[in-house]
Design an enzyme around this catalytic site. Sequence first.
Site, PDB file in Angstrom:
ATOM      1  NE  ARG A  22      -3.679   2.163   2.718  1.00 16.21           N
ATOM      2  CZ  ARG A  22      -4.926   2.172   2.306  1.00 16.21           C
ATOM      3  NH1 ARG A  22      -5.428   1.262   1.626  1.00 16.21           N
ATOM      4  NH2 ARG A  22      -5.523   3.159   2.509  1.00 16.21           N
ATOM      5  CG  HIS A  43      -8.181   0.790  -3.347  1.00  7.81           C
ATOM      6  ND1 HIS A  43      -7.738  -0.236  -3.043  1.00  7.81           N
ATOM      7  CD2 HIS A  43      -8.785   1.618  -2.205  1.00  7.81           C
ATOM      8  CE1 HIS A  43      -7.850  -0.222  -1.641  1.00  7.81           C
ATOM      9  NE2 HIS A  43      -8.432   0.591  -1.150  1.00  7.81           N
ATOM     10  CD  GLN A  90     -13.273  -0.265  -1.227  1.00  7.99           C
ATOM     11  OE1 GLN A  90     -12.704  -0.307  -0.273  1.00  7.99           O
ATOM     12  NE2 GLN A  90     -14.549  -0.639  -1.234  1.00  7.99           N
ATOM     13  CG  ASP A  99     -12.913   7.776  -2.020  1.00  7.69           C
ATOM     14  OD1 ASP A  99     -13.057   7.683  -0.931  1.00  7.69           O
ATOM     15  OD2 ASP A  99     -11.853   7.452  -2.820  1.00  7.69           O
ATOM     16  CB  CYS A 101     -13.849   2.921  -0.438  1.00  6.88           C
ATOM     17  SG  CYS A 101     -12.879   4.133  -0.762  1.00  6.88           S
ATOM     18  NE  ARG A 115     -10.644  -3.715   0.582  1.00  2.00           N
ATOM     19  CZ  ARG A 115      -9.508  -2.763   0.948  1.00  2.00           C
ATOM     20  NH1 ARG A 115     -10.202  -1.555   1.138  1.00  2.00           N
ATOM     21  NH2 ARG A 115      -8.578  -2.969   1.019  1.00  2.00           N
TER      22      ARG A 115
END
Length: 307
Positions: free
Chosen positions: A102, A129, A132, A220, A266, A294
């Site tokens: 990450r 991502h 996600q 988001d 998310c 997830r």
Amino acid sequence: MAPRHFLDLDQIDAATLRGIVDAGHSFKRHRRDGAKPLAGRTLAMIFEKPSTRTRVSFEVGIRELGGDALLLTPGNTQVGRGETIADTARVLSRYVDAIMMRTDSAERLNEMARHATIPVINGLTDRSHPCQALADVMTVEERRGGIAGATVAWSGDGNNVASSWIHAAARFRFRMRLACPETMRPAQSLIDWARAEGADVSVTADPEAAVRDADVVVTDTWVSMHAESAAGGAAAREKLHNQLVPYRVDDRLMSYAKKDAIFMHCLPAHRGEEVTDSVIDGPQSVVWDEAENRLHVQKGILAWCMA
């Protein structure tokens, strides 16, 4: 044999992604059955930026599949003291079975993948991502029975998560409508790629037009706003905030979607900025299912990578 990297959805074919999501559904249904397909496997988790959901979901996921996880951060590894990503990749490939990374930098992730002889998984970069996006696809399928042919509306900053939604639109055959300020749209090259793949993707500056009759409404955090304001100060923050205010998902904007539309985010959410409390806590919100998924879809990713 080349390792099975999970870097971006546009690099993996639709059938494989379909199989990963199906595995996620299966792992969720049979979570307590005790199967340990990754017994004896170890996942190195490299975090160059903070995380709640990514860390917990990957760590719990690998352990529920019988494996183990190691947490690595710049402060507790030699990467933080100048060792190259390439050398780190070579060393970790001798110790563990897969690497999840990450990072803000897609270039660093790709460098890790180029030099690793084990699978590398994208836990988030500044460009995308994909974990996600697959969790989101899984969540829509749980609620609607399928995602192909659905209309998904995005309202807000055309950021890394939006980019992975566009990749997903091409792979899972749903309609993607994005409403973003002119200066925060996804790259035109990404839109062109999706359309070349046969995806129905459109971009507008009008959030009402994007959301009208949508099955799914997504937003988001105003990532660009916070990044830019950190560099430009209060004046830059106020300017970007004013650009994004019309894209806030509130009850009025949700009213343009279908009556049974679902709302997705998310997380983490900055309540009152990109979404109101009444929406994220309301009956159309599926953000907690989305967060849980997830865990399950990443089990599918881990199993595919280490198969």
